[in-house]
Design a protein around this motif. Structure first.
Motif, PDB file in Angstrom:
ATOM      1  N   VAL A   6       0.849  -1.199   0.000  1.00  0.00           N
ATOM      2  CA  VAL A   6       0.000   0.000   0.000  1.00  0.00           C
ATOM      3  C   VAL A   6       0.882   1.246   0.000  1.00  0.00           C
ATOM      4  CG1 VAL A   6      -1.649   1.343   1.359  1.00  0.00           C
ATOM      5  CG2 VAL A   6      -1.982  -1.112   1.080  1.00  0.00           C
ATOM      6  N   GLN A   7       1.927   1.258   0.819  1.00  0.00           N
ATOM      7  CA  GLN A   7       2.828   2.412   0.870  1.00  0.00           C
ATOM      8  C   GLN A   7       3.531   2.623  -0.469  1.00  0.00           C
ATOM      9  OE1 GLN A   7       5.389   1.745   4.239  1.00  0.00           O
ATOM     10  NE2 GLN A   7       3.945   2.710   5.638  1.00  0.00           N
ATOM     11  N   ARG A   8       3.985   1.547  -1.098  1.00  0.00           N
ATOM     12  CA  ARG A   8       4.639   1.670  -2.404  1.00  0.00           C
ATOM     13  C   ARG A   8       3.683   2.230  -3.445  1.00  0.00           C
ATOM     14  NH1 ARG A   8       6.967  -3.214  -0.980  1.00  0.00           N
ATOM     15  NH2 ARG A   8       5.445  -4.366  -2.212  1.00  0.00           N
ATOM     16  N   ALA A   9       2.456   1.757  -3.452  1.00  0.00           N
ATOM     17  CA  ALA A   9       1.460   2.244  -4.403  1.00  0.00           C
ATOM     18  C   ALA A   9       1.130   3.709  -4.149  1.00  0.00           C
ATOM     19  CB  ALA A   9       0.190   1.394  -4.327  1.00  0.00           C
ATOM     20  N   LEU A  10       1.085   4.093  -2.878  1.00  0.00           N
ATOM     21  CA  LEU A  10       0.752   5.463  -2.512  1.00  0.00           C
ATOM     22  C   LEU A  10       1.772   6.452  -3.060  1.00  0.00           C
ATOM     23  CD1 LEU A  10      -1.049   7.369  -0.718  1.00  0.00           C
ATOM     24  CD2 LEU A  10       0.667   7.018   1.054  1.00  0.00           C
ATOM     25  N   ILE A  11       3.043   6.107  -2.976  1.00  0.00           N
ATOM     26  CA  ILE A  11       4.082   7.062  -3.382  1.00  0.00           C
ATOM     27  C   ILE A  11       4.604   6.827  -4.800  1.00  0.00           C
ATOM     28  CG2 ILE A  11       4.806   7.493  -1.013  1.00  0.00           C
ATOM     29  CD1 ILE A  11       7.253   5.709  -1.591  1.00  0.00           C
ATOM     30  N   GLU A  12       4.018   5.897  -5.511  1.00  0.00           N
ATOM     31  CA  GLU A  12       4.514   5.541  -6.838  1.00  0.00           C
ATOM     32  C   GLU A  12       4.697   6.750  -7.752  1.00  0.00           C
ATOM     33  OE1 GLU A  12       2.553   3.060 -10.299  1.00  0.00           O
ATOM     34  OE2 GLU A  12       3.123   1.821  -8.595  1.00  0.00           O
ATOM     35  N   ASP A  13       3.698   7.629  -7.852  1.00  0.00           N
ATOM     36  CA  ASP A  13       3.822   8.800  -8.712  1.00  0.00           C
ATOM     37  C   ASP A  13       3.897  10.100  -7.906  1.00  0.00           C
ATOM     38  OD1 ASP A  13       1.184   8.627  -7.907  1.00  0.00           O
ATOM     39  OD2 ASP A  13       0.374   9.349  -9.803  1.00  0.00           O
ATOM     40  N   SER A  14       4.322   9.989  -6.649  1.00  0.00           N
ATOM     41  CA  SER A  14       4.478  11.158  -5.794  1.00  0.00           C
ATOM     42  C   SER A  14       5.785  11.874  -6.120  1.00  0.00           C
ATOM     43  CB  SER A  14       4.483  10.714  -4.327  1.00  0.00           C
ATOM     44  OG  SER A  14       4.687  11.821  -3.479  1.00  0.00           O
ATOM     45  N   LEU A  15       5.803  13.165  -5.895  1.00  0.00           N
ATOM     46  CA  LEU A  15       7.040  13.920  -6.104  1.00  0.00           C
ATOM     47  C   LEU A  15       8.095  13.577  -5.073  1.00  0.00           C
ATOM     48  CD1 LEU A  15       5.598  17.442  -6.949  1.00  0.00           C
ATOM     49  CD2 LEU A  15       6.527  15.748  -8.511  1.00  0.00           C
ATOM     50  N   PHE A  16       7.668  13.109  -3.900  1.00  0.00           N
ATOM     51  CA  PHE A  16       8.582  12.737  -2.828  1.00  0.00           C
ATOM     52  C   PHE A  16       8.429  11.254  -2.548  1.00  0.00           C
ATOM     53  CE2 PHE A  16       7.637  17.194  -2.192  1.00  0.00           C
ATOM     54  CZ  PHE A  16       8.890  17.733  -2.028  1.00  0.00           C
ATOM     55  N   GLU A  18      10.773   9.571  -0.594  1.00  0.00           N
ATOM     56  CA  GLU A  18      11.305   9.366   0.753  1.00  0.00           C
ATOM     57  C   GLU A  18      10.318   9.958   1.759  1.00  0.00           C
ATOM     58  OE1 GLU A  18      14.041   7.584   1.395  1.00  0.00           O
ATOM     59  OE2 GLU A  18      14.117   7.239  -0.756  1.00  0.00           O
ATOM     60  N   PRO A  19      10.414   9.555   3.017  1.00  0.00           N
ATOM     61  CA  PRO A  19       9.513  10.132   4.023  1.00  0.00           C
ATOM     62  C   PRO A  19       9.692  11.647   4.135  1.00  0.00           C
ATOM     63  CG  PRO A  19      10.661   8.239   4.929  1.00  0.00           C
ATOM     64  CD  PRO A  19      11.297   8.536   3.602  1.00  0.00           C
ATOM     65  N   GLY A  42      -4.078  22.920   7.223  1.00  0.00           N
ATOM     66  CA  GLY A  42      -3.003  22.265   6.491  1.00  0.00           C
ATOM     67  C   GLY A  42      -2.119  21.426   7.383  1.00  0.00           C
ATOM     68  N   ILE A  43      -1.296  20.634   6.731  1.00  0.00           N
ATOM     69  CA  ILE A  43      -0.269  19.836   7.399  1.00  0.00           C
ATOM     70  C   ILE A  43       1.049  20.271   6.777  1.00  0.00           C
ATOM     71  CG2 ILE A  43       0.664  17.528   7.784  1.00  0.00           C
ATOM     72  CD1 ILE A  43      -2.196  16.459   7.472  1.00  0.00           C
ATOM     73  N   TYR A  44       1.935  20.715   7.600  1.00  0.00           N
ATOM     74  CA  TYR A  44       3.194  21.236   7.113  1.00  0.00           C
ATOM     75  C   TYR A  44       4.261  20.149   7.169  1.00  0.00           C
ATOM     76  CZ  TYR A  44       0.475  25.381   7.549  1.00  0.00           C
ATOM     77  OH  TYR A  44      -0.523  26.286   7.410  1.00  0.00           O
ATOM     78  N   LEU A  45       4.834  19.844   6.004  1.00  0.00           N
ATOM     79  CA  LEU A  45       5.815  18.773   5.864  1.00  0.00           C
ATOM     80  C   LEU A  45       7.068  19.312   5.204  1.00  0.00           C
ATOM     81  CD1 LEU A  45       3.401  16.062   4.422  1.00  0.00           C
ATOM     82  CD2 LEU A  45       4.166  16.271   6.788  1.00  0.00           C
ATOM     83  N   THR A  46       8.176  18.687   5.505  1.00  0.00           N
ATOM     84  CA  THR A  46       9.446  19.059   4.893  1.00  0.00           C
ATOM     85  C   THR A  46      10.255  17.791   4.621  1.00  0.00           C
ATOM     86  OG1 THR A  46      11.518  20.308   5.173  1.00  0.00           O
ATOM     87  CG2 THR A  46      10.501  19.424   7.172  1.00  0.00           C
ATOM     88  N   PRO A  47      11.059  17.789   3.575  1.00  0.00           N
ATOM     89  CA  PRO A  47      11.949  16.644   3.343  1.00  0.00           C
ATOM     90  C   PRO A  47      13.159  16.665   4.282  1.00  0.00           C
ATOM     91  CG  PRO A  47      12.161  18.225   1.560  1.00  0.00           C
ATOM     92  CD  PRO A  47      11.066  18.724   2.450  1.00  0.00           C
ATOM     93  N   ARG A  48      13.323  17.747   5.042  1.00  0.00           N
ATOM     94  CA  ARG A  48      14.485  17.893   5.923  1.00  0.00           C
ATOM     95  C   ARG A  48      14.114  17.678   7.386  1.00  0.00           C
ATOM     96  NH1 ARG A  48      14.747  21.871   2.066  1.00  0.00           N
ATOM     97  NH2 ARG A  48      16.483  21.632   0.641  1.00  0.00           N
TER      98      ARG A  48
END
Length: 87
Positions: A6-16, A18-19, A42-48
């Protein structure tokens, strides 16, 4: 379907792929864009991870399907109080 599938399918075409990270001073059971007690939407997320740490001692690694993010370089570019559900 397994949780990993499910996680792999969720992020398959996501821009990010990685978590992404969310920091908070409160312990959270779930992240919600309309969390009670908040005037901002909103939910504020960062790659850092280190950037998320600036917002609190509780850090959450988040897998998200991101296709059209609002990307800002600094807090001065946006007023979170201006964000609404329709954004």
């Amino acid at each position: 379907m397994s949780r990993e599938a499910v996680q792999r399918a969720l992020i398959e075409d996501s821009l990010f792929r990685e978590p992404l990270w969310h920091g908070s001073n409160r312990s959270l059971a779930e992240l919600r864009p309309d969390a009670p007690g908040h005037s901002e939407y909103g939910i504020y997320l960062t790659p850092r991870r280190r950037y998320a740490k600036q917002y609190g001692k509780h850090l959450y690694a988040v897998r998200a399907h991101v296709t059209n993010p609002l990307v800002v370089e600094g807090k001065y570019e946006i007023s979170p109080g201006d964000l609404r559900y329709s954004d």
